[in-house]
Write an enzyme that holds these catalytic residues in place. Structure first.
Site, PDB file in Angstrom:
ATOM      1  N   GLU A 153      33.967  31.541   1.954  1.00  0.00           N
ATOM      2  CA  GLU A 153      33.450  30.188   1.746  1.00  0.00           C
ATOM      3  C   GLU A 153      34.466  29.107   2.100  1.00  0.00           C
ATOM      4  O   GLU A 153      34.128  28.103   2.745  1.00  0.00           O
ATOM      5  CB  GLU A 153      33.003  30.033   0.296  1.00  0.00           C
ATOM      6  CG  GLU A 153      32.396  28.679  -0.023  1.00  0.00           C
ATOM      7  CD  GLU A 153      31.880  28.599  -1.444  1.00  0.00           C
ATOM      8  OE1 GLU A 153      31.371  27.526  -1.810  1.00  0.00           O
ATOM      9  OE2 GLU A 153      31.976  29.602  -2.181  1.00  0.00           O
TER      10      GLU A 153
ATOM     11  N   SER B  82      27.532  18.561  -2.164  1.00  0.00           N
ATOM     12  CA  SER B  82      26.152  18.204  -2.491  1.00  0.00           C
ATOM     13  C   SER B  82      26.043  17.107  -3.531  1.00  0.00           C
ATOM     14  O   SER B  82      25.001  16.454  -3.637  1.00  0.00           O
ATOM     15  CB  SER B  82      25.394  19.453  -2.971  1.00  0.00           C
ATOM     16  OG  SER B  82      26.043  20.045  -4.081  1.00  0.00           O
TER      17      SER B  82
END
Length: 269
Positions: free
Chosen positions: A75, A229
């Site tokens: 990630e 986000s």
């Protein structure tokens, strides 16, 4: 070179982010993580022969729903790769910078040329924003939280340095927050939900900014790039972070489409 037969997916704790090429144009999509089975079905139906590379904490779960092999990517590597691609597209070229990824929690990286190093992280992020907002006001809808926070006034809830040094010149900027929610006990009237929501976002924004500025000082850079986000349609958080970063002596960039960095990095792999 981006291929139209490749799909990059960042399966995070809150959102599933997807990046792909269509007719030579880079496309982004997102769906709630709770709908991961539906997202997998859409990928199977729309891109049956595509090479899929996934990253994020739910990438293994995504693969189980896809029912076919996919490639995986670490990630942190995907996020930094995607962020650098977006920065170049947007004409942002610092020699080195701190990359702060504000998702459900917050991860902080130092990036320099072709290397990156994770320098820390905290459990304060979008999950904190949503959880505290719900506990304080009973509101769980993200868009409603942001809409109402725009109407709030943090001065009714937060204690500023200028409040403590009332009538005299403070030794540090008076606009700095001395205590988040520091005025709550002294309120003589009902607490307005708009004020509380504005203060929740202030708490989250100032916390992630503080660790980012500290990481920048330790790394010898003054550039901080914010992604994640938690910034989606959240101008209140974006303004809080940008203003507080400048107040602390660093230069902020809230990267456009930055929440797709992980998916884009997977696509680029």
């Amino acid at each position: 070179m981006l291929s139209s037969n490749k799909i990059g997916v960042d399966a995070g704790g809150t959102l599933i982010k997807i990046a792909y090429m269509q007719d030579g144009v880079l496309q982004f999509e997102k769906v709630p993580a709770a709908e991961i089975a539906q997202a997998a079905k859409r990928l199977r139906d729309r891109f049956p022969d595509a090479d899929i590379c996934a990253t994020g904490g739910k990438s293994a779960l995504l693969q189980s729903h896809l029912q076919r092999p996919i490639r995986s990517m670490v990630e942190f590597d995907a996020t930094c790769k995607g962020a650098k691609f977006l920065m170049e597209r947007q004409g942002i070229f610092p020699d080195s910078f701190v990359l702060t990824n504000v998702g459900t929690g917050t991860s902080v990286h130092y990036v320099e040329k072709d290397r990156h190093l994770r320098v820390g992280g905290i459990g304060v992020g979008g999950g904190t924003l949503m959880g505290l907002s719900y506990l304080l006001t009973g509101i769980r809808d993200y868009e409603e939280i942001i809409r109402m926070s725009r109407l709030g006034n943090r001065k009714h809830i937060d204690l500023k340095v200028s409040d403590i040094y009332e009538g005299t010149e403070p030794p540090i900027p008076g606009d700095l927050t001395a205590s988040n929610f520091g005025k709550a006990l002294g309120l003589q009237t009902g607490r307005e939900p708009e004020d509380m929501l504005a203060s929740v976002i202030g708490l989250v924004g100032e916390t992630i900014t503080t660790i980012s500025v500290q990481a920048a000082a330790q790394s010898g850079t003054s550039s901080i790039v914010y992604i994640g986000s938690s910034f989606i349609e959240n101008d209140v958080l974006e303004n809080t972070v940008a203003n507080y970063t400048r107040l602390r002596g660093c230069e902020p960039t809230v990267l456009k489409d930055g929440h797709y960095s992980g998916a884009l990095g997977a696509l680029l792999s």
